[in-house]
Enzyme design. Sequence first.
Site, PDB file in Angstrom:
ATOM      1  N   LYS A   1      -0.339  -4.250  12.909  1.00 31.87           N
ATOM      2  CA  LYS A   1      -1.043  -3.733  11.725  1.00 31.87           C
ATOM      3  C   LYS A   1      -1.418  -4.850  10.761  1.00 31.87           C
ATOM      4  O   LYS A   1      -2.570  -4.980  10.348  1.00 31.87           O
ATOM      5  CB  LYS A   1      -0.157  -2.713  11.006  1.00 31.87           C
ATOM      6  CG  LYS A   1      -0.651  -2.329   9.618  1.00 31.87           C
ATOM      7  CD  LYS A   1       0.231  -1.298   8.952  1.00 31.87           C
ATOM      8  CE  LYS A   1       1.432  -1.848   8.224  1.00 31.87           C
ATOM      9  NZ  LYS A   1       1.187  -2.283   6.832  1.00 31.87           N
ATOM     10  N   ASN A   2      -0.433  -5.659  10.396  1.00 30.00           N
ATOM     11  CA  ASN A   2      -0.682  -6.622   9.315  1.00 30.00           C
ATOM     12  C   ASN A   2      -1.513  -7.825   9.758  1.00 30.00           C
ATOM     13  O   ASN A   2      -2.065  -8.531   8.913  1.00 30.00           O
ATOM     14  CB  ASN A   2       0.647  -7.053   8.678  1.00 30.00           C
ATOM     15  CG  ASN A   2       1.255  -5.914   7.880  1.00 30.00           C
ATOM     16  OD1 ASN A   2       0.563  -4.949   7.531  1.00 30.00           O
ATOM     17  ND2 ASN A   2       2.549  -5.996   7.610  1.00 30.00           N
TER      18      ASN A   2
ATOM     19  N   CYS B   1       2.022   1.079  -0.246  1.00 29.02           N
ATOM     20  CA  CYS B   1       3.381   1.628  -0.319  1.00 29.02           C
ATOM     21  C   CYS B   1       4.018   1.308  -1.660  1.00 29.02           C
ATOM     22  O   CYS B   1       3.866   0.212  -2.189  1.00 29.02           O
ATOM     23  CB  CYS B   1       4.248   1.027   0.777  1.00 29.02           C
ATOM     24  SG  CYS B   1       4.032   1.803   2.370  1.00 29.02           S
TER      25      CYS B   1
ATOM     26  N   ARG C   1       4.822  -5.525  -6.851  1.00 27.53           N
ATOM     27  CA  ARG C   1       3.807  -6.207  -6.049  1.00 27.53           C
ATOM     28  C   ARG C   1       2.701  -6.871  -6.883  1.00 27.53           C
ATOM     29  O   ARG C   1       1.521  -6.505  -6.795  1.00 27.53           O
ATOM     30  CB  ARG C   1       3.230  -5.255  -4.995  1.00 27.53           C
ATOM     31  CG  ARG C   1       4.332  -4.643  -4.151  1.00 27.53           C
ATOM     32  CD  ARG C   1       3.820  -3.794  -3.027  1.00 27.53           C
ATOM     33  NE  ARG C   1       3.509  -4.559  -1.836  1.00 27.53           N
ATOM     34  CZ  ARG C   1       3.126  -4.020  -0.692  1.00 27.53           C
ATOM     35  NH1 ARG C   1       3.002  -2.741  -0.582  1.00 27.53           N
ATOM     36  NH2 ARG C   1       2.861  -4.782   0.336  1.00 27.53           N
TER      37      ARG C   1
ATOM     38  N   ASP D   1      10.462  -5.469   6.528  1.00 28.42           N
ATOM     39  CA  ASP D   1       9.846  -4.299   7.166  1.00 28.42           C
ATOM     40  C   ASP D   1      10.733  -3.656   8.233  1.00 28.42           C
ATOM     41  O   ASP D   1      10.378  -2.617   8.790  1.00 28.42           O
ATOM     42  CB  ASP D   1       8.491  -4.679   7.788  1.00 28.42           C
ATOM     43  CG  ASP D   1       7.461  -5.031   6.725  1.00 28.42           C
ATOM     44  OD1 ASP D   1       7.688  -4.718   5.544  1.00 28.42           O
ATOM     45  OD2 ASP D   1       6.427  -5.635   7.080  1.00 28.42           O
TER      46      ASP D   1
ATOM     47  N   ARG E   1       0.137   5.705   8.682  1.00 25.69           N
ATOM     48  CA  ARG E   1      -0.583   4.534   8.158  1.00 25.69           C
ATOM     49  C   ARG E   1      -0.336   3.315   9.034  1.00 25.69           C
ATOM     50  O   ARG E   1      -1.190   2.431   9.117  1.00 25.69           O
ATOM     51  CB  ARG E   1      -0.091   4.209   6.740  1.00 25.69           C
ATOM     52  CG  ARG E   1      -0.520   5.205   5.699  1.00 25.69           C
ATOM     53  CD  ARG E   1      -0.054   4.777   4.339  1.00 25.69           C
ATOM     54  NE  ARG E   1      -0.338   3.363   4.148  1.00 25.69           N
ATOM     55  CZ  ARG E   1       0.225   2.590   3.244  1.00 25.69           C
ATOM     56  NH1 ARG E   1       1.111   3.077   2.433  1.00 25.69           N
ATOM     57  NH2 ARG E   1      -0.099   1.328   3.138  1.00 25.69           N
TER      58      ARG E   1
HETATM   59  N1  EPU Z   1       4.779 -11.524  -4.948  1.00 28.13           N
HETATM   60  C1  EPU Z   1       4.656 -12.018  -6.229  1.00 28.13           C
HETATM   61  N2  EPU Z   1       3.433 -12.467  -6.629  1.00 28.13           N
HETATM   62  C2  EPU Z   1       2.359 -12.459  -5.825  1.00 28.13           C
HETATM   63  C3  EPU Z   1       2.477 -11.969  -4.516  1.00 28.13           C
HETATM   64  C4  EPU Z   1       3.717 -11.504  -4.099  1.00 28.13           C
HETATM   65  O1  EPU Z   1       5.620 -12.031  -6.985  1.00 28.13           O
HETATM   66  O2  EPU Z   1       1.274 -12.892  -6.266  1.00 28.13           O
HETATM   67  C5  EPU Z   1       6.084 -11.023  -4.503  1.00 28.13           C
HETATM   68  C6  EPU Z   1       6.010  -9.522  -4.216  1.00 28.13           C
HETATM   69  O3  EPU Z   1       6.178  -8.771  -5.399  1.00 28.13           O
HETATM   70  C7  EPU Z   1       7.147  -9.333  -3.255  1.00 28.13           C
HETATM   71  C8  EPU Z   1       7.158 -10.636  -2.467  1.00 28.13           C
HETATM   72  O4  EPU Z   1       6.407 -11.576  -3.250  1.00 28.13           O
HETATM   73  O5  EPU Z   1       8.340  -9.194  -3.947  1.00 28.13           O
HETATM   74  C9  EPU Z   1       6.569 -10.546  -1.073  1.00 28.13           C
HETATM   75  O6  EPU Z   1       5.223 -10.186  -1.119  1.00 28.13           O
HETATM   76  P1  EPU Z   1       4.125 -10.729  -0.098  1.00 28.13           P
HETATM   77  O7  EPU Z   1       2.950 -11.133  -0.886  1.00 28.13           O
HETATM   78  O8  EPU Z   1       4.726 -11.705   0.840  1.00 28.13           O
HETATM   79  O9  EPU Z   1       3.804  -9.400   0.699  1.00 28.13           O
HETATM   80  P2  EPU Z   1       2.398  -8.712   0.933  1.00 28.13           P
HETATM   81  O10 EPU Z   1       1.403  -9.711   1.365  1.00 28.13           O
HETATM   82  O11 EPU Z   1       2.074  -7.825  -0.215  1.00 28.13           O
HETATM   83  C10 EPU Z   1       2.850  -8.291   3.475  1.00 28.13           C
HETATM   84  C11 EPU Z   1       2.833  -7.104   4.363  1.00 28.13           C
HETATM   85  C12 EPU Z   1       4.026  -6.212   4.056  1.00 28.13           C
HETATM   86  C13 EPU Z   1       5.293  -7.036   4.259  1.00 28.13           C
HETATM   87  C14 EPU Z   1       5.253  -8.304   3.394  1.00 28.13           C
HETATM   88  C15 EPU Z   1       6.436  -9.218   3.598  1.00 28.13           C
HETATM   89  C16 EPU Z   1       0.466  -6.779   4.760  1.00 28.13           C
HETATM   90  C17 EPU Z   1      -0.736  -5.943   4.584  1.00 28.13           C
HETATM   91  N3  EPU Z   1       1.588  -6.362   4.187  1.00 28.13           N
HETATM   92  O12 EPU Z   1       2.750  -7.779   2.148  1.00 28.13           O
HETATM   93  O13 EPU Z   1       4.001  -5.154   4.985  1.00 28.13           O
HETATM   94  O14 EPU Z   1       6.416  -6.277   3.915  1.00 28.13           O
HETATM   95  O15 EPU Z   1       4.045  -9.050   3.677  1.00 28.13           O
HETATM   96  O16 EPU Z   1       6.554  -9.592   4.929  1.00 28.13           O
HETATM   97  O17 EPU Z   1       0.409  -7.794   5.442  1.00 28.13           O
HETATM   98  C18 EPU Z   1       4.548  -3.038   5.821  1.00 28.13           C
HETATM   99  O18 EPU Z   1       3.917  -3.334   6.843  1.00 28.13           O
HETATM  100  O19 EPU Z   1       5.290  -2.012   5.746  1.00 28.13           O
HETATM  101  C19 EPU Z   1       4.457  -3.910   4.659  1.00 28.13           C
HETATM  102  C20 EPU Z   1       4.812  -3.526   3.438  1.00 28.13           C
END
Ligand code: EPU
Length: 418
Positions: free
Chosen positions: A23-24, A119, A124, A307, A399
């Site tokens: 997915k990601n 989610c 975030r 995850d 999803r």
């Molecule tokens: N964070 C910040 N500032 C930012 C960005 C992130 O503080 O500008 C913090 C977030 O609040 C969080 C942490 O960093 O506490 C991790 O966030 P990250 O940006 O790494 O995650 P993401 O890109 O929003 C992706 C996946 C998630 C997965 C995470 C961690 C996608 C679409 N989503 O999210 O997937 O949990 O990386 O591996 O790629 C899922 O598939 O269920 C899912 C939530």
Amino acid sequence: MEDILIVKGGTPLYGSIRVSGAKNAGLVLMVAAILAEGETILDNMPRIRDVEVMTFILNELGVRTEWKDDNSLAIYSPPGRIKTKTSYELSRMLRASNLFLGALLGREKEAAISLPGGCDIGSRPMDLHLKGVQALGAEVEIEHGYIYACTKRPRGNNVYLDFPSVGATENIIMMAVKTPGNTVIENAAKEPEIVDLANFLNSMGAKIRGAGTDVIKIEGVSELKPVRYAIIPDRIEAGTFMVAGAISKGEVLVENVIPTHIYPVIAKLQEAGAVVKETESGILVKAGDKIRPVDIKTLPYPGFPTDMQSQMMAMLCLAEGTSVIVENVFENRFQIVDELKRMGADIKVEGHTAVVKGVKKLYGTKVRATDLRAGAALILAGLVAEGETVIEEAIHIFRGYENIAQKLNHLGAQITVK
Ligand code: EPU
């Protein structure tokens, strides 16, 4: 509307199960496809709700999409300009819509991104994404729920991420590949999905080195060419099926997995007493005589994936002893606890830590999928619970998991979708 899953517990799962595309990785590659003009084909794309929403967002921007067959998605990125504003209605359904920030800045030098939804697993924020694109020359304003960004003189630069955010790393890569000069991302995310994005873009003509390590170096190019590319298998779906084998007291062969992507899950399942073997066709998981308690700390890759935290928690509810789970990535990922407690689990949460005391049995009842992974974990709990588990708001599960009921039923589970 299909929004309820009913799981009848008590049957051990046996047989083989095939993992879909990630997915990601699929979502970010769909966005990255706009960086080239022409027809990109993405193979191994999962048919899940998030991918469907992403096609709607692409269509809204003026990028046509078409399913070539079950899992091959064609993306026709037109020559000339495309729209640069994502709508609130679609963006609020999908966190990954924030990835258009970097891709649109790379392609059109401007982007208006509705602050994304997805989610509800924590606040975030997007500060690191913004820091990255600003370092590359974007001017950013946030107004009325939108991020407005544009860049007159984009240039490569060094960006240090305070936390290795997956989304921020992806956004910076997508902007940097089309930004003149050299960009270096330090403390970059190392997830396999980042490597897949870099491989995809490099096959289109980008110059990215170091993806999968802390330091990613990108030399901007003026043009990228569309390609045909197959997405990596979904490591979280694979991990979910592995836990299904272990929790149900069965034996499951999980096919189409890259074992190195899920070593932390393999290690924790083994610690918990399951027998896990790499075979030529996949990973074989055989339940142990009993589930042993294990401690888990979620961390960015290659640490234990957030995850997979809920799914492991579901299993550890039935361990002979007490496990401690520390969630270090998302602040709000223990919403599943109340649902598992309704099924008879004994869990106490204090801040980022959950103490899971094993119980002898879980009982089927009405529960709610509070997010995608929590929903998957409730299915796992339902597989072994006494009686029927009725999972409401199952839309969260659809999803991210392709045909999950059919796939698990093929192993002997009794799941119906209503
Ligand atoms: N964070 C910040 N500032 C930012 C960005 C992130 O503080 O500008 C913090 C977030 O609040 C969080 C942490 O960093 O506490 C991790 O966030 P990250 O940006 O790494 O995650 P993401 O890109 O929003 C992706 C996946 C998630 C997965 C995470 C961690 C996608 C679409 N989503 O999210 O997937 O949990 O990386 O591996 O790629 C899922 O598939 O269920 C899912 C939530």
